[in-house]
Design a protein around this motif. Structure first.
Motif, PDB file in Angstrom:
ATOM      1  N   SER A   1      -5.155  -3.443  10.153  1.00  0.00           N
ATOM      2  CA  SER A   1      -5.720  -2.635   9.077  1.00  0.00           C
ATOM      3  C   SER A   1      -5.832  -3.402   7.761  1.00  0.00           C
ATOM      4  O   SER A   1      -6.681  -3.107   6.946  1.00  0.00           O
ATOM      5  CB  SER A   1      -4.886  -1.375   8.873  1.00  0.00           C
TER       6      SER A   1
ATOM      7  N   ASN B   1      -7.031  -2.439   2.692  1.00  0.00           N
ATOM      8  CA  ASN B   1      -6.613  -1.657   3.845  1.00  0.00           C
ATOM      9  C   ASN B   1      -7.869  -1.001   4.413  1.00  0.00           C
ATOM     10  O   ASN B   1      -8.461  -0.135   3.766  1.00  0.00           O
ATOM     11  CB  ASN B   1      -5.579  -0.602   3.436  1.00  0.00           C
TER      12      ASN B   1
ATOM     13  N   PHE C   1       0.837  -1.186   0.000  1.00  0.00           N
ATOM     14  CA  PHE C   1       0.000   0.000   0.000  1.00  0.00           C
ATOM     15  C   PHE C   1       0.881   1.248   0.000  1.00  0.00           C
ATOM     16  O   PHE C   1       2.052   1.198   0.367  1.00  0.00           O
ATOM     17  CB  PHE C   1      -0.936   0.006   1.210  1.00  0.00           C
ATOM     18  N   ASP C   2       0.316   2.387  -0.404  1.00  0.00           N
ATOM     19  CA  ASP C   2       1.083   3.621  -0.539  1.00  0.00           C
ATOM     20  C   ASP C   2       1.805   4.015   0.744  1.00  0.00           C
ATOM     21  O   ASP C   2       2.943   4.460   0.711  1.00  0.00           O
ATOM     22  CB  ASP C   2       0.162   4.766  -0.973  1.00  0.00           C
ATOM     23  N   GLY C   3       1.173   3.841   1.888  1.00  0.00           N
ATOM     24  CA  GLY C   3       1.806   4.197   3.160  1.00  0.00           C
ATOM     25  C   GLY C   3       3.069   3.399   3.434  1.00  0.00           C
ATOM     26  O   GLY C   3       3.995   3.897   4.078  1.00  0.00           O
TER      27      GLY C   3
ATOM     28  N   HIS D   1      -8.363   1.127   6.788  1.00  0.00           N
ATOM     29  CA  HIS D   1      -8.306   2.539   7.150  1.00  0.00           C
ATOM     30  C   HIS D   1      -8.365   3.455   5.940  1.00  0.00           C
ATOM     31  O   HIS D   1      -9.038   4.475   5.965  1.00  0.00           O
ATOM     32  CB  HIS D   1      -7.049   2.838   7.973  1.00  0.00           C
ATOM     33  N   THR D   2      -7.650   3.114   4.868  1.00  0.00           N
ATOM     34  CA  THR D   2      -7.597   3.994   3.687  1.00  0.00           C
ATOM     35  C   THR D   2      -8.533   3.539   2.574  1.00  0.00           C
ATOM     36  O   THR D   2      -8.665   4.230   1.572  1.00  0.00           O
ATOM     37  CB  THR D   2      -6.166   4.043   3.128  1.00  0.00           C
ATOM     38  N   GLN D   3      -9.142   2.365   2.726  1.00  0.00           N
ATOM     39  CA  GLN D   3     -10.013   1.759   1.714  1.00  0.00           C
ATOM     40  C   GLN D   3      -9.267   1.460   0.408  1.00  0.00           C
ATOM     41  O   GLN D   3      -9.874   1.324  -0.634  1.00  0.00           O
ATOM     42  CB  GLN D   3     -11.231   2.645   1.433  1.00  0.00           C
ATOM     43  N   GLU D   4      -7.952   1.385   0.487  1.00  0.00           N
ATOM     44  CA  GLU D   4      -7.132   1.023  -0.667  1.00  0.00           C
ATOM     45  C   GLU D   4      -7.256  -0.482  -0.886  1.00  0.00           C
ATOM     46  O   GLU D   4      -7.259  -1.255   0.071  1.00  0.00           O
ATOM     47  CB  GLU D   4      -5.676   1.381  -0.347  1.00  0.00           C
TER      48      GLU D   4
END
Length: 179
Positions: A72, A112, A22-24, A114-117
């Motif tokens: 998450s 994810n 994921f981006d994070g 939290h971010t809905q990714e």
């Protein structure tokens, strides 16, 4: 392995699926692999330890720091990892491309909360296991971030030169006492 050896055997696990981080995770700067939390006990690793990932198709290997999926990330199966694209190319994922020029998808989606990714998982044919102490040195020597890689290489070379200087000084002292 000899019986009574202090090095514990680290069992491996076959990986059949791969999804992008994921981006994070990319922003952290760590060369990481995300694993299902249950994988750690199966391969004898802890979060933060170095993991060796080896391709079954071509024998190439990469080293990454193991991270769990936490609370998450959902729907990450035991036989699927989340890893950066650089590691995928180093492992030779192009060998897993079908006749249509695309990699086959597993039909799984990792989410994810939290971010809905959401990331789709692709077919992989890899083995993972915890890295031996010598492989951990190789892992930091070949770190994907050049800043870390150069500083670690300078530190290890400095350590070796320091040990060599100590041995030469000790030998000189012993020779001066004997003569």
């Amino acid at each position: 392995m000899k019986s009574g050896s202090s090095v514990k055997k680290c069992p491996g696990l076959h990986i059949t699926g791969e999804a992008s981080l994921f981006d994070g995770d990319f922003l952290s700067g760590d060369p990481m692999v995300r694993l299902n939390n249950g994988v750690f006990s199966r391969i004898g690793a802890k979060t933060g330890s170095w993991i060796k990932i080896t391709s079954r198709t071509n024998g190439r290997s990469v080293y990454r720091i193991a991270r769990g999926c936490g609370r998450s990330i959902t729907y990450l199966p035991m036989d699927t990892v989340m890893i950066d694209m650089t590691a995928c190319y180093e492992l030779g994922v192009t060998g897993l491309v079908g006749p249509d020029g695309c990699r086959e998808k597993t039909g799984r989606t990792i989410l994810n909360k939290h971010t809905q990714e959401a990331n789709e998982a692709y077919v992989a044919d890899w083995d993972i296991r915890c890295a031996t102490p010598l492989e951990q040195i190789e892992a930091v020597w070949r770190h994907p971030d050049r800043g870390y890689q150069v500083s670690i290489q300078i530190a290890l070379v400095s350590l070796l030169v320091g040990v060599l200087g100590f041995v030469v000084g000790l030998a000189g002292m012993v020779i001066s006492v004997v003569v």
